[in-house]
Scaffold this active site. Structure first.
Site, PDB file in Angstrom:
ATOM      1  N   ALA A 274      76.122  39.699  55.656  1.00  0.00           N
ATOM      2  CA  ALA A 274      76.379  39.860  54.226  1.00  0.00           C
ATOM      3  C   ALA A 274      77.603  39.034  53.867  1.00  0.00           C
ATOM      4  CB  ALA A 274      76.606  41.327  53.867  1.00  0.00           C
ATOM      5  N   SER A 277      82.371  38.523  47.665  1.00  0.00           N
ATOM      6  CA  SER A 277      83.376  37.692  47.003  1.00  0.00           C
ATOM      7  C   SER A 277      84.690  37.650  47.766  1.00  0.00           C
ATOM      8  CB  SER A 277      83.610  38.198  45.582  1.00  0.00           C
ATOM      9  OG  SER A 277      84.000  39.560  45.596  1.00  0.00           O
ATOM     10  N   GLN A 280      83.181  38.570  54.336  1.00  0.00           N
ATOM     11  CA  GLN A 280      81.803  38.602  54.832  1.00  0.00           C
ATOM     12  C   GLN A 280      81.757  39.440  56.100  1.00  0.00           C
ATOM     13  OE1 GLN A 280      81.375  34.370  54.633  1.00  0.00           O
ATOM     14  NE2 GLN A 280      81.475  34.107  56.865  1.00  0.00           N
ATOM     15  N   VAL A 281      80.561  39.953  56.407  1.00  0.00           N
ATOM     16  CA  VAL A 281      80.408  40.949  57.466  1.00  0.00           C
ATOM     17  C   VAL A 281      79.498  40.408  58.559  1.00  0.00           C
ATOM     18  CG1 VAL A 281      79.618  43.278  58.002  1.00  0.00           C
ATOM     19  CG2 VAL A 281      80.750  42.824  55.811  1.00  0.00           C
ATOM     20  N   ASP A 432      84.568  52.042  43.341  1.00  0.00           N
ATOM     21  CA  ASP A 432      83.643  50.902  43.241  1.00  0.00           C
ATOM     22  C   ASP A 432      82.275  51.252  43.839  1.00  0.00           C
ATOM     23  OD1 ASP A 432      82.842  48.345  42.606  1.00  0.00           O
ATOM     24  OD2 ASP A 432      83.683  47.422  44.413  1.00  0.00           O
TER      25      ASP A 432
END
Length: 899
Positions: A274, A277, A280-281, A432
C-alpha cells in the site's frame, strides 16, 4: 457528533448569502427572475461599498501574483448567449458581489503577507502528543511537534515558503475562478462540467502533495456532498498514490533501526502493499525464529519538509479567511486560525511514528478494557518503531472502500459502537476513520474480531466535562429539546452566556431538524427546500424561499455571535469521515438517531452530575414545566433504548419519542435484569431515591382505596332476626370510623423504643398513616399504574392502583398492627422487623396475584444472578425500612393518653 451538525449548520447558513450553492456540489441553483438572469443574494458589505466592478480583475490578479500564470488572463470555456469566451476579469465584472469580494480578498491577503506567522502552540491542543524530548532532522525541523523550532524554520525559509504559497495559489485560484465563472454565467454547475472539474481537482491535489491529498481523501467518503464522478476521482487518492522506490525504503529502515535489514527481518515484499500520502507499507517477516508476519510502515523521504511548508501555506490562507470574516461578519467570534492550527498540529504529529505506536497500543488496550466486540486494533512492536518506521501486527483483510454497500452497512454498526466508546466514554478517539483505515478481515480471529482499525497517527483527547456536555447535547437534539440545547452550546463555548435565546431557538429548529432526519447533505438540502417551501419548477416559491433562507442566514451572521471551538477541527474531521462511510452503506443514515441507544446507555450508567441532570430531564419532563414526578413511560422507553431495544420515534422517524414504548420493546424480565446490572448504575442510584416517593404514593393510594372495605370487614355483623319475633335482639353496629379507639404507637417523640397509647378514630388513623394524595401525586400514581399495565400486565397494574384485595389487605394489616401493638414494638425499626414486613408483603402479593403472574415473578427473581438478587434485596429492605420510619414520623404528633 453533536458538534458536526452544529458546525455544518453554521457553515451552511453563514455561506448561504454569498453562495447559494453551498448546500450541494451539483443541485441547488440560484433562483432566476422572469428575465432569466440569476438573482444574486444580498448581504452586508459595508466594508467594500465603494469598490467598483472594474477592480475585480486586478484584485484577483494581485492574489495570484506569486504564481507562474496570471489569473486574470485565464480563459474558461463557458460561452454565454451570443458571446465568445472572454477573460475571467471581464466575466466577474458583471457581478458586484464577486467584484467586491475579490477586492477585499486581495486587500486582506496583502496585509497577511506582511505579517510574521508563528507556528501553532500546543498549549491548549486536544491532539494526543508524545511529551518527551525532541530532536531535529537534517533541515532543522523537529521530529516531534515543537512550536518554537517550527517557527524558527519558517523564519529561516521565508523565501521557500513564499514560493510554496505561489505554487498553492497558482493551482487553487484558477480552479476556484473557473467554478465561480460557471456559477455566475449559468446559475449552477451543470452535470456536463463535473467529470472534467473532478479530474482537474484530483490532479491539482496530487500536484500539491501529501497535505492536500489528505484533504481529498477525507472528502472522498462524502457521497451526500459530492457527485459520483468527483468521488470516483478522489477515491484514486486513497489507493493509487505513486510509491517511492523500495531501495529508498530499505535504506531508511536500516538507517532508522541502526543495522542491516536481515538483522531485524527475514523477508520483505519487493513492492509496497500500500502506498499513501505520508508513507507506504511492506509485508515483512520478523527475525524472531517464528517468521512472524508484520506490517512495516516507512515514511516518505522529505515529507516532513513538504508538510511544514504546506502548514505555513494553510496558515496563511486561514489568516486571509479570518480577515474576510472579521470584515464581513464582525459579530462572529470563531477563530478560524485556531481551527486550522489544531488540524495542523494533528497533521504534523502524524509524521511521528513513535507517537503513533503509543497511540495504537493505548487504543488497542482501550478496546480490550471496554469489551468492544467485533473490532480490534493490531498490536505494535514498539522496540522496532522509530520516528519514521512503524512495525505492527499483520492482518489479512481488505479496505472497507473496496466492499459493497451492504457490507459497509453491516460493518458500520461495529465501527460506530467503537467510535462512540472512544468519543463519549474514554475521550481518546481515532480522528481519521476513513474506509482505508478500516479493514474487513478475510477470516474472523479466535476472539471473534471481524474488523481491524489501523493508522493511529491522528488521535485526540476530550476531557470528561466536555464529553458529558456533548452527551447532554445529543440527548437534547435527539429529543428536539432546543431550549436545553442552547444551554449545552453555551457550556461548550459555541454561544456566549448572553445569547438571545428567543432568536436562536427557531433558527436551531430550521438548521438542525433537517440534519437529525439523516441522509447527509443531499437529504439536508431537500429538507431545507421543504422547510422554506421551495418547490421545483415554481420560480416564485424558489425566489421567496431563497430570500427567507438568506434572511435567516443574515440573522446568524449579524445577530448571533457563535464561535466554533478549536477541537471542532479534529472532532469534525472524524465525524464527517465516519458519517460519510456510513452513508455509502445506507443513504438514509443519521448519526444522531443511530447513536441514541449508546447515549441512553451512558445516561443510565453514569453518576456524573452533568449526565444525571440530563437523565432527570428525560425522566421527569422538566424541560416542559411538567410535574416533578418521574414519568413511568419515559423510564420504560429509556430502559428499552439502553438495553438495545427498538427506539420509538416521532415526526415520521426524525426524533425520539420519549413517551413511546415499541410493541417489540424490552420485556419485564429483561428490563429488571438490565436495571440491576452494572450497566445501569447511574439510573439505579436515581431510582432508589425516587422509589421512596413511588412506594409512598402507591402505599397511600392502596390503603385509602382499601380502607373502606377493611372497615366493613372489622365492623360486627348485625344480629340475626328470630322466627316469629323478628328483630328483637338489640342492634349494636357502631361506626368504627367515628369512635376513638386505643392504638399502641411509638413514643410521642417518634422513638420506637418507647411505645405509648393514643386515641384515634379509624378515619383519623387512616389519614395519619396514609395522608390524602394531592393532584400531582394522584396523576403520578395513575401514570405508574398505567405504565405497569402496559409493561407488566393488567393484574399488576390493578394491584399498583390499589384496586382489589391488595389495598384492602394492606389497610387491614396496618390497622391490625396498631390494634395488637405491632406499631409499638421496641424493635420496630430493627433488621428483624424489616425482614418480617418484607416477608409478609411477599406472601400477600403471592396470594393476591394470579398463579401465572406469581410464577413469572418468581422465575424472574430466580433467573437473576447472585449479585443482582443481592442488589434487589438491598433495595427492597431499604425501601421498607425508610417506609417504617415515615410511618413513625407521621404518628409522632398524635396525642398520647399513656406513655
Amino acid at each position: 457528533m453533536i458538534l458536526y451538525p452544529c458546525a455544518l449548520a453554521v457553515f451552511l447558513l453563514s455561506s448561504a448569502p454569498q453562495n447559494s450553492h453551498a448546500f450541494s456540489a451539483s443541485s441547488l441553483t440560484v433562483p432566476r427572475s422572469s428575465g432569466g438572469r440569476a438573482t444574486p443574494p444580498r448581504f452586508h458589505m459595508s466594508a467594500v461599498e465603494d469598490v467598483t466592478t472594474t477592480h475585480a480583475g486586478s484584485a484577483i490578479k494581485e492574489i495570484g501574483d506569486a504564481s507562474s500564470s496570471s489569473v486574470a488572463e485565464i480563459e474558461v470555456d463557458v460561452p454565454t448567449s451570443g458571446q465568445k469566451s472572454v477573460g475571467i476579469a471581464e466575466r466577474l465584472a458583471n457581478s458586484g458581489v464577486a467584484s467586491a469580494a475579490a477586492m477585499a480578498t486581495a486587500a486582506v491577503n496583502a496585509a497577511v503577507a506582511m505579517k510574521t506567522l508563528e507556528a501553532p502552540s500546543v498549549e491548549k491542543s486536544y491532539i494526543s502528543l508524545d511529551g518527551g524530548a525532541t530532536g531535529t532532522d537534517e533541515d532543522g525541523l523537529p521530529l516531534r511537534y515543537d512550536t518554537e523550532l517550527i517557527s524558527q524554520y519558517w523564519a529561516k525559509e521565508r523565501g521557500a515558503l513564499n514560493a510554496r504559497w505561489g505554487v498553492f495559489v497558482g493551482r487553487v485560484v484558477p480552479f476556484l475562478t473557473k467554478l465561480t465563472t460557471l456559477f455566475i454565467t449559468e446559475g449552477e454547475i451543470g452535470e456536463q462540467h463535473i467529470p472534467a472539474l473532478s479530474r482537474q481537482a484530483r490532479l491539482d491535489l496530487q500536484f500539491l502533495g501529501p497535505t492536500f491529498i489528505k484533504a481529498g481523501q477525507m472528502m472522498s467518503v462524502r457521497p451526500d456532498v459530492l457527485p459520483q464522478a468527483t468521488l470516483d476521482e478522489l477515491t484514486i487518492l486513497q489507493d493509487s498514490v505513486e510509491a517511492f522506490p523500495t531501495a529508498e525504503a530499505v535504506a531508511q529502515i536500516e538507517r532508522e533501526l541502526g543495522g542491516p535489514l536481515g538483522q531485524f527481518f527475514t523477508s520483505i515484499s519487493e513492492e509496497p502493499v500500500a502506498a499513501a500520502s505520508l508513507a507506504q507499507v511492506y509485508l515483512a517477516t520478523l527475525n524472531d525464529g517464528k517468521d512472524t508476519r508484520v506490517a512495516v510502515k516507512v515514511q516518505r523521504p522529505n515529507v516532513l519538509t513538504t508538510v511544514s511548508k504546506d502548514l505555513y501555506v494553510l496558515r496563511r490562507a486561514a489568516e486571509v479567511w479570518q480577515g474576510l470574516v472579521e470584515r464581513f461578519a464582525p459579530q462572529q467570534r470563531t477563530n478560524y486560525v485556531a481551527l486550522l492550527n489544531e488540524w495542523a498540529i494533528g497533521f504534523y504529529t502524524e509524521l511521528d511514528f513513535t507517537n503513533e505506536a503509543k497511540n495504537q497500543q493505548r487504543l488497542r488496550q482501550s478496546f480490550i478494557d471496554n469489551n468492544i466486540q467485533g473490532i480490534m486494533v493490531p498490536d505494535v512492536y514498539e522496540e522496532l518503531c522509530t520516528r519514521r518506521i512503524l512495525v505492527s501486527e499483520w492482518v489479512d483483510g481488505k479496505k472497507l472502500s473496496t466492499c459493497p454497500p451492504e457490507k459497509i452497512k453491516e460493518v458500520t454498526k461495529v465501527a460506530q459502537e467503537a467510535f462512540l466508546m472512544q468519543l463519549f466514554q474514554t475521550g481518546f478517539f481515532h480522528a481519521d476513520p476513513h474506509p482505508g483505515n478500516i479493514l474487513l478481515l478475510d477470516e474472523p480471529t479466535e476472539d471473534g474480531y471481524e474488523v481491524a482499525l489501523i493508522d493511529c497517527g491522528l488521535m485526540a483527547n476530550i476531557n470528561e466535562e466536555d464529553r458529558d456536555i456533548m452527551i447532554s447535547a445529543v440527548i437534547h437534539l435527539a429529543n428536539k429539546d432546543y431550549p436545553s440545547l442552547v444551554d449545552d452550546f453555551m457550556n461548550l463555548k459555541i454561544l456566549p452566556p448572553d445569547s438571545d435565546r428567543a432568536a436562536i431557538i427557531p433558527l436551531m429548529d430550521k438548521a438542525l431538524s433537517p440534519y437529525v432526519k439523516g441522509g447527509g447533505a443531499k437529504k439536508y438540502e431537500a429538507e431545507l427546500k421543504k422547510l422554506y417551501d421551495m418547490k421545483e419548477g415554481d420560480v416564485g416559491s424558489q425566489v421567496g424561499g431563497f430570500q427567507a433562507m438568506t434572511q435567516d442566514a443574515l440573522t446568524v451572521l449579524n445577530d448571533i455571535p457563535f464561535s466554533i471551538p478549536p477541537y471542532f477541527a479534529i472532532l469534525g474531521r472524524a465525524i464527517v469521515t465516519l458519517e460519510g462511510v456510513a452513508l455509502v452503506g445506507d443513504p438514509d443514515y443519521g448519526i444522531i438517531m443511530e447513536s441514541y441507544p449508546y447515549i441512553a446507555r451512558q445516561l443510565v450508567s453514569s453518576e456524573r452530575p452533568q449526565i444525571q441532570q440530563a437523565l432527570q430531564q428525560v425522566l421527569y419532563g422538566l424541560e416542559s414545566g411538567e410535574g416533578a414526578g418521574i414519568k413511568f413511560t419515559r423510564l420504560l422507553s429509556l430502559l428499552n433504548n439502553a438495553a438495545g431495544g427498538t427506539t420509538s420515534r416521532q415526526e415520521g422517524g426524525a426524533f425520539v419519542d420519549l413517551d413511546g414504548i415499541p410493541e417489540d420493546g424490552l420485556d419485564a424480565k429483561s428490563g429488571l435484569k438490565f436495571l440491576l446490572s452494572d450497566r445501569a448504575e447511574g439510573l439505579r442510584s436515581l431510582l432508589v431515591a425516587e422509589l421512596d416517593g413511588v412506594a409512598d404514593v402507591l402505599l397511600r393510594s392502596s390503603v385509602r382505596r382499601g380502607a373502606e372495605e377493611a372497615l366493613r370487614a372489622l365492623t360486627p355483623p348485625k344480629p340475626p332476626s328470630l322466627p316469629f319475633f323478628g328483630d328483637v335482639l338489640p342492634a349494636f353496629a357502631p361506626k368504627l370510623d367515628t369512635i376513638p379507639l386505643p392504638f399502641l404507637l411509638p413514643g410521642a417523640d417518634g422513638d420506637a423504643a418507647a411505645p405509648s397509647v393514643g386515641l384515634l378514630t379509624y378515619a383519623e388513623f387512616v389519614d395519619k398513616i396514609a395522608p390524602r394524595l394531592d393532584r400531582d401525586e394522584e396523576l403520578f400514581g395513575i401514570s405508574l399504574a398505567d405504565g405497569a399495565k402496559e409493561f407488566l400486565g393488567e393484574d399488576v397494574g390493578r394491584l399498583l392502583s390499589g384496586e382489589g384485595e391488595f389495598g384492602t389487605d394492606t389497610a387491614r394489616m396496618l390497622l391490625s398492627a396498631a390494634q395488637n401493638g405491632g406499631l409499638g414494638r421496641s424493635d420496630l425499626l430493627g433488621e428483624g422487623v424489616v425482614g418480617q414486613v418484607v416477608e409478609v408483603l411477599t406472601d400477600l402479593l403471592d396470594r393476591i396475584l394470579p398463579q401465572s403472574d406469581s410464577d413469572v415473578v418468581r422465575t424472574m427473581y430466580e433467573e437473576l444472578e447472585d449479585k443482582e438478587q443481592e442488589r434487589l434485596q438491598e433495595i427492597v429492605e431499604g425501601l421498607t425500612e425508610r417506609g417504617l420510619k415515615r410511618l413513625v414520623e407521621r404518628l409522632a404528633d398524635v396525642p398520647r393518653v399513656l406513655g
